[in-house]
Structures are given as structure tokens and as C-alpha cells.
Motif scaffolding. Structure first.
Motif, PDB file in Angstrom:
ATOM      1  N   GLN A   1       0.479   9.647  -9.130  1.00  0.00           N
ATOM      2  CA  GLN A   1       0.888   8.334  -8.621  1.00  0.00           C
ATOM      3  C   GLN A   1      -0.332   7.520  -8.214  1.00  0.00           C
ATOM      4  OE1 GLN A   1       3.687   8.672  -5.380  1.00  0.00           O
ATOM      5  NE2 GLN A   1       4.947  10.162  -6.439  1.00  0.00           N
ATOM      6  N   LYS A   2      -0.093   6.228  -8.024  1.00  0.00           N
ATOM      7  CA  LYS A   2      -1.154   5.378  -7.470  1.00  0.00           C
ATOM      8  C   LYS A   2      -1.053   5.465  -5.949  1.00  0.00           C
ATOM      9  CE  LYS A   2      -2.963   0.710  -7.097  1.00  0.00           C
ATOM     10  NZ  LYS A   2      -3.339   0.954  -5.718  1.00  0.00           N
TER      11      LYS A   2
ATOM     12  N   CYS B   1       0.824  -1.205   0.000  1.00  0.00           N
ATOM     13  CA  CYS B   1       0.000   0.000   0.000  1.00  0.00           C
ATOM     14  C   CYS B   1       0.857   1.253   0.000  1.00  0.00           C
ATOM     15  CB  CYS B   1      -0.896   0.025   1.227  1.00  0.00           C
ATOM     16  SG  CYS B   1      -2.347  -0.989   1.055  1.00  0.00           S
ATOM     17  N   GLN B   2       0.480   2.203  -0.852  1.00  0.00           N
ATOM     18  CA  GLN B   2       1.164   3.491  -0.965  1.00  0.00           C
ATOM     19  C   GLN B   2       0.362   4.536  -0.213  1.00  0.00           C
ATOM     20  OE1 GLN B   2       4.116   4.362  -2.508  1.00  0.00           O
ATOM     21  NE2 GLN B   2       3.805   6.436  -1.796  1.00  0.00           N
TER      22      GLN B   2
ATOM     23  N   GLN C   1      -2.652  12.841  -8.175  1.00  0.00           N
ATOM     24  CA  GLN C   1      -3.007  12.725  -9.591  1.00  0.00           C
ATOM     25  C   GLN C   1      -1.945  11.992 -10.402  1.00  0.00           C
ATOM     26  OE1 GLN C   1      -3.694  16.891 -10.405  1.00  0.00           O
ATOM     27  NE2 GLN C   1      -5.862  16.739  -9.867  1.00  0.00           N
TER      28      GLN C   1
ATOM     29  N   ASP D   1      -2.906   4.812  -2.351  1.00  0.00           N
ATOM     30  CA  ASP D   1      -3.967   3.984  -1.770  1.00  0.00           C
ATOM     31  C   ASP D   1      -4.679   4.665  -0.612  1.00  0.00           C
ATOM     32  OD1 ASP D   1      -3.574   1.556  -3.404  1.00  0.00           O
ATOM     33  OD2 ASP D   1      -1.609   1.539  -2.441  1.00  0.00           O
TER      34      ASP D   1
ATOM     35  N   ILE E   1     -10.233   7.374  -3.044  1.00  0.00           N
ATOM     36  CA  ILE E   1      -9.302   6.761  -2.094  1.00  0.00           C
ATOM     37  C   ILE E   1      -9.643   7.222  -0.675  1.00  0.00           C
ATOM     38  CG2 ILE E   1      -7.415   6.609  -3.779  1.00  0.00           C
ATOM     39  CD1 ILE E   1      -6.066   8.920  -2.124  1.00  0.00           C
TER      40      ILE E   1
END
Length: 118
Positions: free
Chosen positions: A44-45, A2-3, A42, A47, A74
């Protein structure tokens, strides 16, 4: 993995949160102002977003409203020193998934993060 994006302008607090989350296996990025937070979400992905309300350039409430206005779903947890019940209510009505006031115990933050990711 998870980011988590930590949008916090107080460097020591951001480092404390980052260290704790990394020890628990999360990948983290820090944004030091609201504009940078929006750009990173916007680009990066991400979480989950930990969002301070008192950010420079664009305040956290505006960041929250902009991201939700763009349809971003998110989890967003507000982490703030502001204790006013009206601000808490406004943040939750604007789409925050959680609201934690500073100072906080890291274990409480972690529980909120994990519940938003489940």
C-alpha cells in the motif's frame, strides 16, 4: 489524505491511536505483527508508520531495519513501552524519525506525527 499504518499488537491501544488519528482526518490501517506491517508497507501507499518494538513474528527493530535496508524513506515513529536508552539510540540510528515511550499523551503523539509529515 495521509495513510498511517499502526503496527501495534495490543488491540486496545491500536484502537485508541486509530480513533484519535481518524478524528484528526488521517486514514489508518492496523498491523498486529511485524510480518503484516512489512507486507502492508510494501503493498500500500503508506505515508507514515507507527511501530511498536514488541511485535510478534518479527519484532519492531527488525521491521525498521528491513524497511530502511530496502531504501524505504517514509517516516517511522517508534511507539514502545521499552524505556532503555540503548534501544532508543539503536532505533534512531537504524532510521527511526521519532521515539515515543508508553504510556503517552495522544497530543504528544499527534505533534510527533505532524512534525514528521511536514
Amino acid at each position: 489524505m495521509c495513510q498511517i499504518l499502526i503496527a501495534e499488537d495490543e488491540a486496545r491501544l491500536a484502537a485508541f491511536i486509530e480513533k484519535g488519528l481518524r478524528k484528526k482526518g488521517f486514514t489508518t490501517t492496523i498491523a498486529q505483527d511485524g510480518l503484516q506491517a512489512i507486507e502492508l508497507v510494501q503493498a500500500q501507499k503508506i505515508d507514515l508508520l507507527l511501530l511498536d518494538l514488541g511485535l510478534p513474528l518479527i519484532d519492531g527493530m527488525t521491521v525498521l531495519q528491513k524497511l530502511r535496508g530496502q531504501g524505504l524513506q517514509i517516516p517511522i515513529i517508534v511507539v514502545t513501552a521499552r524505556t532503555d536508552e540503548r534501544e532508543r539510540r539503536e532505533a534512531l540510528q537504524a532510521g527511526a524519525n521519532g521515539f515515543i515511550t508508553k504510556p503517552f499523551r495522544f497530543s504528544d503523539l499527534l505533534i510527533t506525527v505532524q512534525s514528521c509529515l511536514d
